[in-house]
Design a protein around this motif. Structure first.
Motif, mmCIF file in Angstrom:
data_model
loop_
_atom_site.group_PDB
_atom_site.id
_atom_site.type_symbol
_atom_site.label_atom_id
_atom_site.label_comp_id
_atom_site.label_asym_id
_atom_site.label_seq_id
_atom_site.Cartn_x
_atom_site.Cartn_y
_atom_site.Cartn_z
ATOM 1 N N LEU A 68 1.779 10.348 0.288
ATOM 2 C CA LEU A 68 0.348 10.474 0.017
ATOM 3 C C LEU A 68 -0.304 9.097 0.021
ATOM 4 C CD1 LEU A 68 0.342 13.123 -2.865
ATOM 5 C CD2 LEU A 68 0.343 13.479 -0.390
ATOM 6 N N PRO A 69 -1.600 8.999 0.306
ATOM 7 C CA PRO A 69 -2.280 7.698 0.342
ATOM 8 C C PRO A 69 -2.184 6.978 -1.011
ATOM 9 C CG PRO A 69 -3.651 9.401 1.310
ATOM 10 C CD PRO A 69 -2.508 10.101 0.671
ATOM 11 N N ASP A 70 -2.121 5.658 -0.935
ATOM 12 C CA ASP A 70 -2.099 4.864 -2.169
ATOM 13 C C ASP A 70 -3.374 4.047 -2.280
ATOM 14 O OD1 ASP A 70 -1.818 2.866 -0.322
ATOM 15 O OD2 ASP A 70 0.249 2.348 -0.849
ATOM 16 N N SER A 71 -3.373 3.045 -3.151
ATOM 17 C CA SER A 71 -4.592 2.276 -3.424
ATOM 18 C C SER A 71 -5.047 1.425 -2.243
ATOM 19 C CB SER A 71 -4.383 1.369 -4.642
ATOM 20 O OG SER A 71 -3.294 0.468 -4.407
ATOM 21 N N ASN A 72 -4.168 1.195 -1.247
ATOM 22 C CA ASN A 72 -4.553 0.377 -0.091
ATOM 23 C C ASN A 72 -5.343 1.166 0.957
ATOM 24 O OD1 ASN A 72 -3.245 -1.936 -1.084
ATOM 25 N ND2 ASN A 72 -1.259 -1.212 -0.311
#
Length: 303
Positions: free
Chosen positions: A56-60
């Protein structure tokens, strides 16, 4: 060359077919409306085969038009061969567009490739609090003074303490020995004056009453004073030991023996000339010892 092109086309076709077979993630906002800067929660859920590896997408990740604040990730839950990955993203926006949309992807790792599958877009409505802007803008001023609690300046206090310690250390380094000598002389003089006052009081009582007790108290006071002055246990010495301690001083010998005869003799003591001279001799000897100790302290060299 033709074979290489064919291989690449086959790989792309395989990835495309695999991507079409994978199930789309579900992404949605927890609320339909929001204000500028208000925290929003975006839920992303993806169900897939347990054999697939999904990220899943992270903070970047670029969440434009939103800004990333935080992420809450939930461990993968698997049931009947189907795994569920989910996360809650806390976002906010400072864009002024009324409708703002977001569609987050999931990344499926397949062999050496990564397949990106997006959820359907979900929109949130930004509330317009300012509906009409007047030109020119009116500036509202507020010049009222606000009471601010005074804060203790700990760094300044620490600076004063360090400076004080440095100053005291410097003074002690330069004048320390002189200060010690002054204090010792002060204590020496104070003790001598106290001894002289009490000794004269016992001597006067003896002259008036001829009581052997007054003479005994005077001699005991004399021994205790010299004990402190000489830093030696003179008050526990016998008359012979005291005389030897002072190198057979004739005045001390005669005075102490005269006092011993008056105190311990069978006849009552009388304030005659000999006993009065003996007590005066002891007082004079104590004064000389005081002067000697005073000169020793004055002439002491710094260590």
């Amino acid at each position: 060359m033709r074979n290489l092109t064919l291989v690449i086309l086959l790989l792309l076709l395989q990835v495309t077919v695999y991507g079409q077979q994978a199930k789309k993630p579900v992404g949605s906002f927890a609320q339909d409306t929001a204000k500028l800067g208000q925290l929003l929660q975006y839920n992303l859920v993806h169900q897939h085969a347990a054999t697939q590896e999904v990220i899943l997408p992270d903070s970047n990740y670029n969440f434009t038009p939103f800004e990333f604040v935080s992420k809450t990730y939930f461990p993968t839950a698997t049931k009947a061969g189907i795994s569920t990955d989910s996360a809650i993203y806390t976002l906010r926006t400072f864009e002024t567009e009324q409708q703002q949309q977001l569609a987050l992807p999931v990344y499926i790792l397949h062999d050496s490739d990564t397949i990106q599958i997006f959820a359907d877009s979900d929109a949130v409505t930004v509330q317009q609090l300012v509906r009409q802007v007047q030109e020119p803008l009116k500036v509202k001023d507020n010049t009222a003074l606000v009471t601010v609690a005074e804060r203790f300046n700990w760094p300044l206090l620490l600076l004063y303490i360090v400076a004080g310690l440095v100053f005291i250390s410097l003074v002690w380094f330069i004048f320390g020995q002189a200060i010690i000598r002054k204090y010792k002389l002060y204590r020496l003089r104070k003790d001598h004056l106290y001894f002289g006052s009490r000794y004269n009081s016992h001597l006067d009582r003896f002259v008036k009453s001829g009581s052997s007790q007054s003479m005994e108290k005077a001699v005991s006071l004399w021994k205790n004073y010299l004990t402190k002055l000489e830093r030696s246990a003179i008050n526990s010495f016998t008359t012979k030991e005291i005389v030897e301690y002072y190198n057979d001083d004739e005045d001390v010998n005669n005075a102490l023996r005269t006092c011993d005869r008056a105190i311990y003799g069978s006849a009552a003591a009388e304030a005659d000339t000999e006993t009065k001279q003996a007590l005066s001799m002891l007082r004079r000897f104590a004064k000389n010892r005081y002067k000697t100790q005073r000169e020793i302290i004055k002439n002491a060299k710094a260590a």
